[in-house]
Scaffold this motif. Structure first.
Motif, short mmCIF file in Angstrom:
data_model
loop_
_atom_site.label_atom_id
_atom_site.label_comp_id
_atom_site.label_asym_id
_atom_site.label_seq_id
_atom_site.Cartn_x
_atom_site.Cartn_y
_atom_site.Cartn_z
N GLN A 190 26.99 110.37 -25.06
CA GLN A 190 26.23 109.91 -23.94
C GLN A 190 25.70 110.73 -22.93
OE1 GLN A 190 29.25 108.00 -24.88
NE2 GLN A 190 27.95 106.85 -26.18
N TYR A 191 26.46 111.53 -22.70
CA TYR A 191 26.10 112.42 -21.73
C TYR A 191 25.20 113.67 -22.32
CZ TYR A 191 26.56 116.12 -18.17
OH TYR A 191 26.33 117.26 -17.25
N PHE A 192 24.14 113.63 -22.16
CA PHE A 192 23.47 114.85 -22.93
C PHE A 192 22.31 115.46 -22.06
CE2 PHE A 192 21.88 117.47 -26.19
CZ PHE A 192 23.12 117.58 -27.05
N PRO A 193 22.43 116.11 -21.11
CA PRO A 193 21.54 116.61 -20.15
C PRO A 193 20.18 117.41 -21.01
CG PRO A 193 23.34 117.85 -19.74
CD PRO A 193 23.65 116.76 -20.80
N SER A 194 19.11 117.32 -20.51
CA SER A 194 18.08 117.89 -21.51
C SER A 194 18.00 119.44 -21.16
CB SER A 194 16.74 117.35 -21.12
OG SER A 194 16.67 117.65 -19.74
N SER A 210 28.14 124.84 -19.30
CA SER A 210 27.35 124.09 -18.64
C SER A 210 28.01 122.85 -18.27
CB SER A 210 25.84 124.11 -19.25
OG SER A 210 25.28 122.89 -18.53
N GLY A 211 28.01 122.39 -16.87
CA GLY A 211 28.54 120.99 -16.42
C GLY A 211 29.68 120.75 -17.09
N GLY A 212 30.73 121.67 -17.26
CA GLY A 212 32.13 121.15 -17.67
C GLY A 212 31.93 121.17 -19.17
N TYR A 213 31.24 121.95 -19.82
CA TYR A 213 30.95 121.88 -21.32
C TYR A 213 30.69 123.21 -21.75
CZ TYR A 213 30.63 116.77 -21.77
OH TYR A 213 30.87 115.35 -21.80
N LEU A 214 31.29 123.41 -22.90
CA LEU A 214 30.93 124.88 -23.66
C LEU A 214 29.78 124.35 -24.81
CD1 LEU A 214 32.36 127.42 -23.79
CD2 LEU A 214 33.56 126.63 -25.69
N VAL A 215 28.69 124.96 -24.43
CA VAL A 215 27.41 124.39 -25.10
C VAL A 215 27.00 125.52 -26.06
CG1 VAL A 215 25.16 123.72 -25.11
CG2 VAL A 215 26.85 123.14 -22.99
N SER A 216 27.01 125.06 -27.55
CA SER A 216 26.58 126.14 -28.65
C SER A 216 25.20 125.77 -29.06
CB SER A 216 27.44 126.16 -29.61
OG SER A 216 28.83 126.47 -29.40
N LEU A 217 24.38 126.78 -29.04
CA LEU A 217 23.12 126.28 -29.72
C LEU A 217 22.90 127.26 -30.96
CD1 LEU A 217 21.66 126.67 -26.33
CD2 LEU A 217 20.32 124.81 -27.94
N VAL A 218 22.15 126.55 -31.95
CA VAL A 218 21.69 127.38 -33.07
C VAL A 218 20.38 126.95 -33.56
CG1 VAL A 218 23.67 128.30 -34.27
CG2 VAL A 218 23.26 125.95 -34.59
N LEU A 225 13.96 123.73 -36.48
CA LEU A 225 15.20 122.92 -36.18
C LEU A 225 16.10 123.67 -35.39
CD1 LEU A 225 15.85 121.55 -39.87
CD2 LEU A 225 15.16 120.15 -37.77
N ALA A 226 16.74 122.96 -34.49
CA ALA A 226 17.79 123.59 -33.92
C ALA A 226 18.90 122.55 -33.53
CB ALA A 226 17.48 124.23 -32.39
N VAL A 227 20.18 122.95 -33.37
CA VAL A 227 21.39 121.94 -33.21
C VAL A 227 21.91 122.59 -32.05
CG1 VAL A 227 23.42 121.16 -34.14
CG2 VAL A 227 21.52 121.42 -35.55
N VAL A 228 22.56 121.72 -31.07
CA VAL A 228 23.33 122.05 -30.15
C VAL A 228 24.71 121.37 -30.03
CG1 VAL A 228 21.90 120.56 -28.47
CG2 VAL A 228 23.56 121.99 -27.46
N THR A 229 25.70 121.96 -29.86
CA THR A 229 27.05 121.02 -29.75
C THR A 229 27.49 121.60 -28.23
OG1 THR A 229 28.14 122.73 -30.92
CG2 THR A 229 27.50 121.15 -32.17
N ALA A 230 28.18 120.27 -27.72
CA ALA A 230 28.75 120.67 -26.60
C ALA A 230 30.34 120.11 -26.48
CB ALA A 230 28.10 119.86 -25.36
#
Ligand code: G
Ligand code: G
Ligand code: MN
Length: 536
Positions: A190-194, A210-218, A225-230
């Motif tokens: 749900q929470y997914f800041p741009s 970021s914002g209490g999350y560990l954000v990984s981008l590939v 294409l890119a994928v982000v996981t938080a």
């Protein structure tokens, strides 16, 4: 009280030493958890990206295969070929034909054409993407259509990121980096800041907090294409709590052992002044008494007080700690302690023999200090003894310190204390020097007593010392008498007193008291009825 802050500082140091491994283990545990979650977060992003890359690959390969055979769209042959392509494409739900933004047929057959509307996005590679289309499936389920050159791959966005289903709180998105608003092909969470959809270089990856999350981008090297996981912080915390159950007891154990070890080392290696102060405080210094006998009668008439240091493992040698204490200007603390112990022991000796005396060893520092006089007055007050019951012993070296020493010695004698020169003959003063000293007693060093009845070159010296003492009208105590012939020799030369293993080793006050008592009862004196107290 100089010990108070020292104790406080030691406590603080002990706490710091204890906490260091505890905190270090907690920190290492936390870093371990962070690294694990970071690796997991990145690997999820990478596998989701791989799946999307596969889909894109299968889409373009399928489009190429269809273009080669040039069949009429949606003809039975076309549909058969599409079914083959579908079967070979693991990542897609179905393939189909899209002409003019309309899905004409799929590998599952021909149905009513479905208008897809304008593509939400056209990627750099020319792939048109239509989001969330209801293609008439039961139950209704939004699907994404990716189309190129009239060929379409239909994908289920919820399956794109299904690698994450085992970690329900992890948020993720597949997005198109080149699109102006970074359009998402699929999103979980749900929470997914741009601002998580950051532009990074092709074929690279990164992880940020970021914002209490560990954000990984590939980001894909080949595809747009890119994928982000938080991963939420709570995952790291949960992992940490699990690991802490293991790590912290080990850290606490190490901390306790470490603090104990340092404390032991500190006790073993602490500087001499600290050790001596502690020994005085905790009663590790005690006194033994070596009897002094009257040679003619062999009666115990006095004793020399000899200080001992009971350490944890074995007694420490006075030959070591007396010179150390002198070097650290702390010898007066020892004298003070010895005097207070003697003041406690003396009354019971005096109750057996009121003329008994105890010889106490004084150092040069004691004899230079006028406070010694006040200390001796205090000694008489506390012990109830007379000055005759105390003899002040000092070595030649202590006697020859200077005018202050002579003043203190004279004052002590004026008060009625007798003064003895100890270890006589071992110092650097000559025999002639002796007459200038203010003295009552001379103690012949045991090295001269050892030569009695031997042919040694110095065996005559003892005779000169005895003659000299007689001519100066000094009492003589021979030290280190070990045999009866030595005692006989000395008594014949008019030596009145002796000390040595032949008469008694240094002993506890209780034992000495018994000896005084037995000698007193052998004589005419009336002996008190009470027994000697065992002090040690
Ligand atoms: O008996 P012992 O081995 O302890 O004697 C060793 C040396 O320690 C001796 O030279 C003795 O004079 C000295 N000594 C013993 N007790 C005291 C004391 O209370 N003060 C001082 N200054 N020297 C002492
Ligand atoms: O204070 P002074 O330096 O005199 O100390 C006497 C020392 O001599 C002490 O260490 C004491 O234990 C030791 N001692 C006392 N009597 C004898 C003895 O008969 N023989 C030997 N070898 N040592 C003795
Ligand atoms: Mn002595």
């Amino acid at each position: 009280m100089p010990n108070q802050p020292r104790t406080g500082i030691r406590l603080l140091i002990a706490i710091a030493i204890f906490l260091t491994p505890v905190l270090a283990s907690a920190y290492l545990a936390w870093r371990e958890c962070y690294a694990t979650e970071k690796a997991l977060s990145l690997s999820y992003a990478q596998s989701a990206l791989r799946r999307m890359e596969e889909t894109s690959g299968q889409l373009t390969a399928g489009a190429r295969a269809l273009a080669l055979v040039n069949l009429s769209p949606c003809s039975p042959e076309d549909i058969r070929l599409m079914r083959e392509i579908d079967l070979a494409s693991s990542a897609v739900k179905a393939v189909g034909r899209v002409v003019d933004d309309t899905l004409l047929c799929t590998s599952q057959g021909v149905a009513n054409p479905i208008s897809l509307g304008r593509p939400d996005l056209v990627t750099r590679q020319g792939i048109s993407i239509y989001f969330n289309k209801d293609l008439g499936g039961q139950p209704p389920h939004p699907l994404n259509v990716l189309a190129i050159n009239g060929f379409a791959a239909i994908i289920d966005p919820s399956q794109t990121l299904d690698v994450l289903t085992e970690r329900p709180k992890v948020e993720a998105a597949v997005f198109v980096p080149s699109s102006t608003n970074r359009l998402r092909i699929a999103t979980v969470g749900q929470y997914f800041p741009s601002n998580w959809l950051r532009p990074i270089g092709k074929g690279t990856h990164t992880t940020i907090q970021s914002g209490g999350y560990l954000v990984s981008l590939v980001r894909s090297r080949m595809w747009d294409l890119a994928v982000v996981t938080a991963t939420p912080q709570s995952y790291i915390d949960r992992r940490f709590n699990r690991l802490a159950v293991l790590f912290l007891p080990i850290g606490i154990l190490c901390g306790a052992l470490f603090a104990l070890l340092v404390n032991m080392l500190y006790r073993v290696q602490s500087p001499f002044p600290t050790m001596l102060r502690r020994a005085i405080k905790d009663g590790s210094l005690y006194v033994v008494y070596q009897p002094v006998v009257e040679l003619a009668t062999r009666r115990v008439v006095g004793a020399e007080a000899l200080v001992r240091w009971r350490s944890r493992h074995a007694d420490m040698r006075p030959d070591y700690f007396i010179p150390q204490a002198e070097r650290h200007n702390m010898i007066q603390l020892i004298t003070k302690q010895v005097l207070s112990i003697v003041a406690r022991d003396l009354p019971q000796f005096l109750s057996m023999d009121p003329n008994f005396f105890v010889a106490v060893n004084f150092s040069a520092a004691d004899l230079c200090d006028k406070r010694t006089l006040a200390a001796m007055d205090e000694f008489l007050r506390v012990s109830g003894a007379r000055p005759e019951n105390i003899e002040v012993e000092a070595t030649e070296r202590a006697f020859l310190q200077g005018p202050e020493t002579s003043e203190v010695i004279d004052a002590l004698r004026a008060k009625g204390f007798s003064v003895a020169i100890d270890d006589f003959g071992t110092g650097y003063s000559s025999l002639s020097c002796l007459q200038s000293l203010s003295l009552d007693t001379l103690k012949i060093d045991r090295s001269f007593v050892d030569t009695i009845n031997t042919d040694g070159a110095t065996s005559q010296v003892v005779l000169h010392i005895i003659d000299m003492a007689h001519s100066l009208d000094l009492d003589i105590v021979a030290e280190g008498v070990e045999t009866e012939p030595q005692a006989q020799y000395l008594v014949k030369r008019g030596v009145q007193y002796a000390q040595g293993w032949h008469f008694g080793r240094p002993m506890d006050p209780g034992l000495l008291c018994e000896q005084i008592r037995s000698h007193a009862s052998a004589g005419k004196e009336s002996v008190p009825a009470q027994a000697c107290l065992r002090v040690h």
